[in-house]
Design a protein around this motif. Structure first.
Motif, PDB file in Angstrom:
ATOM      1  N   ALA A  28       2.688   8.769  -8.196  1.00 41.00           N
ATOM      2  CA  ALA A  28       2.778   7.847  -9.335  1.00 41.00           C
ATOM      3  C   ALA A  28       4.175   7.253  -9.466  1.00 41.00           C
ATOM      4  N   GLU A  29       5.191   8.063  -9.218  1.00 37.45           N
ATOM      5  CA  GLU A  29       6.569   7.555  -9.287  1.00 37.45           C
ATOM      6  C   GLU A  29       6.797   6.476  -8.238  1.00 37.45           C
ATOM      7  N   THR A  30       6.262   6.676  -7.049  1.00 38.65           N
ATOM      8  CA  THR A  30       6.406   5.689  -5.976  1.00 38.65           C
ATOM      9  C   THR A  30       5.709   4.388  -6.346  1.00 38.65           C
ATOM     10  N   ILE A  31       4.496   4.503  -6.871  1.00 42.71           N
ATOM     11  CA  ILE A  31       3.740   3.313  -7.257  1.00 42.71           C
ATOM     12  C   ILE A  31       4.424   2.592  -8.410  1.00 42.71           C
ATOM     13  N   ALA A  32       4.940   3.349  -9.366  1.00 44.05           N
ATOM     14  CA  ALA A  32       5.621   2.735 -10.508  1.00 44.05           C
ATOM     15  C   ALA A  32       6.831   1.925 -10.057  1.00 44.05           C
ATOM     16  N   ALA A  70       0.852  -1.190   0.000  1.00 43.90           N
ATOM     17  CA  ALA A  70       0.000   0.000   0.000  1.00 43.90           C
ATOM     18  C   ALA A  70       0.885   1.236   0.000  1.00 43.90           C
ATOM     19  N   VAL A  71       0.453   2.249  -0.705  1.00 47.15           N
ATOM     20  CA  VAL A  71       1.095   3.557  -0.669  1.00 47.15           C
ATOM     21  C   VAL A  71       0.144   4.515   0.035  1.00 47.15           C
ATOM     22  N   ALA A  72       0.672   5.230   1.013  1.00 45.90           N
ATOM     23  CA  ALA A  72      -0.146   6.117   1.844  1.00 45.90           C
ATOM     24  C   ALA A  72       0.296   7.554   1.635  1.00 45.90           C
ATOM     25  N   PRO A  73      -0.296   8.261   0.678  1.00 42.48           N
ATOM     26  CA  PRO A  73       0.103   9.644   0.434  1.00 42.48           C
ATOM     27  C   PRO A  73      -0.223  10.550   1.614  1.00 42.48           C
ATOM     28  N   GLY A  74       0.583  11.588   1.764  1.00 41.56           N
ATOM     29  CA  GLY A  74       0.231  12.693   2.630  1.00 41.56           C
ATOM     30  C   GLY A  74      -0.584  13.699   1.840  1.00 41.56           C
ATOM     31  N   PRO A  75      -0.700  14.936   2.326  1.00 43.02           N
ATOM     32  CA  PRO A  75      -1.446  15.956   1.597  1.00 43.02           C
ATOM     33  C   PRO A  75      -0.933  16.098   0.162  1.00 43.02           C
ATOM     34  N   ALA A 101      12.370  -3.567 -10.216  1.00 43.79           N
ATOM     35  CA  ALA A 101      13.267  -2.972  -9.215  1.00 43.79           C
ATOM     36  C   ALA A 101      12.638  -2.939  -7.830  1.00 43.79           C
ATOM     37  N   GLY A 102      11.312  -2.870  -7.771  1.00 43.14           N
ATOM     38  CA  GLY A 102      10.622  -2.799  -6.490  1.00 43.14           C
ATOM     39  C   GLY A 102      10.065  -4.119  -6.002  1.00 43.14           C
ATOM     40  N   HIS A 103      10.428  -5.218  -6.665  1.00 46.57           N
ATOM     41  CA  HIS A 103       9.756  -6.486  -6.379  1.00 46.57           C
ATOM     42  C   HIS A 103      10.160  -7.111  -5.038  1.00 46.57           C
ATOM     43  N   TRP A 104      11.247  -6.630  -4.437  1.00 47.23           N
ATOM     44  CA  TRP A 104      11.637  -7.169  -3.134  1.00 47.23           C
ATOM     45  C   TRP A 104      10.891  -6.477  -2.001  1.00 47.23           C
ATOM     46  N   VAL A 105      10.160  -5.421  -2.312  1.00 49.26           N
ATOM     47  CA  VAL A 105       9.319  -4.737  -1.315  1.00 49.26           C
ATOM     48  C   VAL A 105       7.960  -5.423  -1.327  1.00 49.26           C
ATOM     49  N   ASN A 106       7.567  -5.979  -0.205  1.00 45.15           N
ATOM     50  CA  ASN A 106       6.332  -6.765  -0.163  1.00 45.15           C
ATOM     51  C   ASN A 106       5.711  -6.696   1.224  1.00 45.15           C
TER      52      ASN A 106
END
Length: 238
Positions: A212-216, A173-178, A222-227
């Motif tokens: 969007a950059e974070t989600i991408a 999950a990505v939790a944006p701030g304002p 490159a982000g597949h080890w984050v789970n």
């Protein structure tokens, strides 16, 4: 070709995600609730492999049909980004229960329904990214319904990541701030917006492109080890 299905993609963060993933080489299914003109504008802006799909995210039949369209058009689904959501601002004591039910239906039930289809359909090596909010931790007054719904999203995300052991599919999950979206800016005066922007050490609101950059990244190899994580993309607000 990798295929991404993005809900809430007619505007705001969802649109920015759809555009970013398309620029990264994904074919994109642009999920939207009701504004066909905005969805068409997203598809046109991508100017590539993209198709719009209407669905109430809390309706299991409509969501299944959206995934069907992705499979029929592009052959499968590799990444699901669930960005659709609604916001009702009110102190708890004054919030109408019908409004509370709408928030829970769209934000929490909707996440459950979309994720349920995702785990049945996403191909090996894929990713599911849900949208939460930093308000879960920041506890801003007036956000009880919204933060409660997103707290449920975070719990669902962490458990689902573990239920998918052996599938090589990440769930985060990505939790944006304002963040400067129509949803966030709605009903706020300039003084309130300036105060919220100043809370970050970076002294600005986030942009849909920041998120969007974070989600991408999470959707990429490159982000597949984050789970099984909740990533608070908020410029450093504690």
């Amino acid at each position: 070709m990798r295929v991404a299905l993005v809900t809430g993609a007619s505007r705001g963060i969802g649109r920015a995600v759809a555009e970013k993933l398309a620029s990264d080489g994904f074919a994109v299914v642009v999920g939207y609730a009701g504004n066909s003109d905005d969805a068409a504008a997203t598809v046109k802006g991508i100017d590539g492999n993209a198709v719009a799909a209407q669905a109430d995210v809390a309706d299991e039949s409509a969501v299944a049909a959206m995934f069907d369209l992705a499979e029929e058009t592009y052959g499968g689904v590799d990444v699901v980004v669930h960005s659709a959501g609604i916001l009702e601002l009110s102190p708890l004591a004054e919030l109408d229960l019908a409004a509370f039910d709408r928030v829970i239906r769209t934000n929490l039930r909707g996440t459950f329904v979309v994720n349920q289809q995702a785990v049945r359909r996403v191909r090996r090596g894929g990713a599911v990214v849900n949208l939460s909010t930093s308000v879960v931790g920041l506890a801003f007054p007036g956000y009880t319904a919204y933060a409660a719904s997103k707290g449920g999203v975070e719990a669902l995300t962490l458990i689902l990541a573990r239920e998918l052991r052996g599938r090589d599919i990440t769930v985060n999950a990505v939790a944006p701030g304002p963040t400067a979206t129509d949803l966030f800016l709605q009903g706020k005066d300039e003084e309130t917006i300036d105060r919220l922007a100043a809370q970050s050490p970076l002294e600005r609101l986030g942009t849909p492109q920041d998120i969007a950059e974070t989600i991408a990244f999470l959707a990429s190899p490159a982000g597949h080890w984050v789970n099984g994580q909740v990533l608070r993309a908020n410029g450093g607000i504690i």
